[in-house]
Design a protein around this motif. Structure first.
Motif, PDB file in Angstrom:
ATOM      1  N   GLN A  70     -23.897  10.502  17.253  1.00 27.75           N
ATOM      2  CA  GLN A  70     -23.433  10.613  15.874  1.00 27.75           C
ATOM      3  C   GLN A  70     -22.809   9.284  15.471  1.00 27.75           C
ATOM      4  OE1 GLN A  70     -23.640  13.445  13.920  1.00 27.75           O
ATOM      5  NE2 GLN A  70     -24.832  14.379  15.548  1.00 27.75           N
ATOM      6  N   SER A  71     -22.745   9.046  14.192  1.00 31.37           N
ATOM      7  CA  SER A  71     -22.162   7.789  13.732  1.00 31.37           C
ATOM      8  C   SER A  71     -20.654   7.950  13.546  1.00 31.37           C
ATOM      9  CB  SER A  71     -22.804   7.361  12.413  1.00 31.37           C
ATOM     10  OG  SER A  71     -22.523   8.304  11.418  1.00 31.37           O
ATOM     11  N   ILE A  72     -19.894   7.039  14.139  1.00 29.70           N
ATOM     12  CA  ILE A  72     -18.453   6.988  13.935  1.00 29.70           C
ATOM     13  C   ILE A  72     -18.072   5.552  13.635  1.00 29.70           C
ATOM     14  CG2 ILE A  72     -17.976   8.952  15.445  1.00 29.70           C
ATOM     15  CD1 ILE A  72     -16.967   6.964  17.517  1.00 29.70           C
ATOM     16  N   SER A  73     -16.966   5.384  12.961  1.00 30.24           N
ATOM     17  CA  SER A  73     -16.488   4.054  12.608  1.00 30.24           C
ATOM     18  C   SER A  73     -15.500   3.588  13.677  1.00 30.24           C
ATOM     19  CB  SER A  73     -15.831   4.088  11.237  1.00 30.24           C
ATOM     20  OG  SER A  73     -15.321   2.822  10.932  1.00 30.24           O
ATOM     21  N   LEU A  74     -15.974   2.747  14.572  1.00 29.77           N
ATOM     22  CA  LEU A  74     -15.113   2.254  15.648  1.00 29.77           C
ATOM     23  C   LEU A  74     -14.042   1.299  15.142  1.00 29.77           C
ATOM     24  CD1 LEU A  74     -17.702   1.690  18.509  1.00 29.77           C
ATOM     25  CD2 LEU A  74     -16.041   3.527  18.291  1.00 29.77           C
ATOM     26  N   SER A  75     -14.261   0.684  14.000  1.00 26.11           N
ATOM     27  CA  SER A  75     -13.260  -0.240  13.471  1.00 26.11           C
ATOM     28  C   SER A  75     -12.025   0.500  12.941  1.00 26.11           C
ATOM     29  CB  SER A  75     -13.864  -1.100  12.362  1.00 26.11           C
ATOM     30  OG  SER A  75     -14.275  -0.282  11.275  1.00 26.11           O
ATOM     31  N   GLN A  76     -12.213   1.749  12.496  1.00 21.84           N
ATOM     32  CA  GLN A  76     -11.080   2.524  11.988  1.00 21.84           C
ATOM     33  C   GLN A  76     -10.405   3.360  13.067  1.00 21.84           C
ATOM     34  OE1 GLN A  76     -12.634   4.830   8.771  1.00 21.84           O
ATOM     35  NE2 GLN A  76     -12.351   3.172   7.302  1.00 21.84           N
ATOM     36  N   LEU A  77     -10.983   3.412  14.259  1.00 19.40           N
ATOM     37  CA  LEU A  77     -10.443   4.242  15.333  1.00 19.40           C
ATOM     38  C   LEU A  77      -9.026   3.846  15.752  1.00 19.40           C
ATOM     39  CD1 LEU A  77     -11.311   6.690  16.996  1.00 19.40           C
ATOM     40  CD2 LEU A  77     -12.121   5.110  18.738  1.00 19.40           C
ATOM     41  N   PRO A  78      -8.671   2.561  15.919  1.00 17.43           N
ATOM     42  CA  PRO A  78      -7.280   2.235  16.284  1.00 17.43           C
ATOM     43  C   PRO A  78      -6.262   2.651  15.224  1.00 17.43           C
ATOM     44  CG  PRO A  78      -8.709   0.369  16.744  1.00 17.43           C
ATOM     45  CD  PRO A  78      -9.536   1.366  15.995  1.00 17.43           C
ATOM     46  N   ALA A  79      -6.592   2.473  13.958  1.00 18.20           N
ATOM     47  CA  ALA A  79      -5.671   2.900  12.898  1.00 18.20           C
ATOM     48  C   ALA A  79      -5.527   4.410  12.885  1.00 18.20           C
ATOM     49  CB  ALA A  79      -6.160   2.402  11.546  1.00 18.20           C
TER      50      ALA A  79
END
Length: 171
Positions: free
Chosen positions: A124-133
């Motif tokens: 599935q597509s997830i946004s890894l750039s927003q994961l830390p926030a």
């Protein structure tokens, strides 16, 4: 289960109110996972089987209330892992004060990480750039809600747990 019915009420209330209130405010991406804190807080004094049943049913309710993850059952998996870990390795809050609050505060972060891993494994597509926030937001809200929910649930559960123990007769 009748004695601990308030947990079902808390789970349903937060699973339904949490996304509806935040969506009405325009906050769609950083939704706090208060149900993970409740699942962790209820796992301290219950049996492993009851904790697992409550965790799986909480995951189903959350997936039905806000189907934003795309895969039905991913919340059940994350809550089940949280409940099993907390039940196995964390003592009840009336025995130790900081370890249960800390583990309940980390429960939303664990739920996010498990969901991300499951979504990555299923392509599935997830946004890894927003994961830390998102993890930081879950840590902050988890700490705030765990500070209040763990002592309240322990305060309610302690007499219920004590009353459910069998009487011992000395001979």
């Amino acid at each position: 289960m009748r004695k601990f019915g308030y947990i079902s009420f808390l789970i349903i209330a937060f699973a339904v109110l949490q996304p509806s209130l935040l969506f009405s405010l325009g906050i769609t991406i950083y939704m706090p996972d208060i149900v993970a804190v409740i699942v962790a807080a209820q796992s301290f004094t219950r049996s492993m089987r009851l904790s697992a049943v409550i965790a799986i049913s909480a995951g189903i309710v959350v997936d039905l209330a806000s189907p934003a993850t795309g895969i039905f059952g991913v919340s059940s998996i994350s809550y089940l892992l949280i409940a099993l870990f907390v039940n196995r390795y964390v003592v009840a809050p009336h025995n130790s004060a900081w370890k249960p609050v800390l583990s309940a505060a980390l429960a939303p972060v664990a739920a996010v990480i498990v969901r991300a891993v499951v979504l990555l494994l299923t392509m599935q597509s997830i946004s890894l750039s927003q994961l830390p926030a998102f993890i930081g937001w879950q840590l902050i809200t988890g700490a705030i809600f765990a500070t209040f929910l763990v002592p309240i649930i322990d305060l309610i559960d302690k007499p219920l747990y004590r009353d459910s123990l069998p009487l011992r007769v000395r001979s």
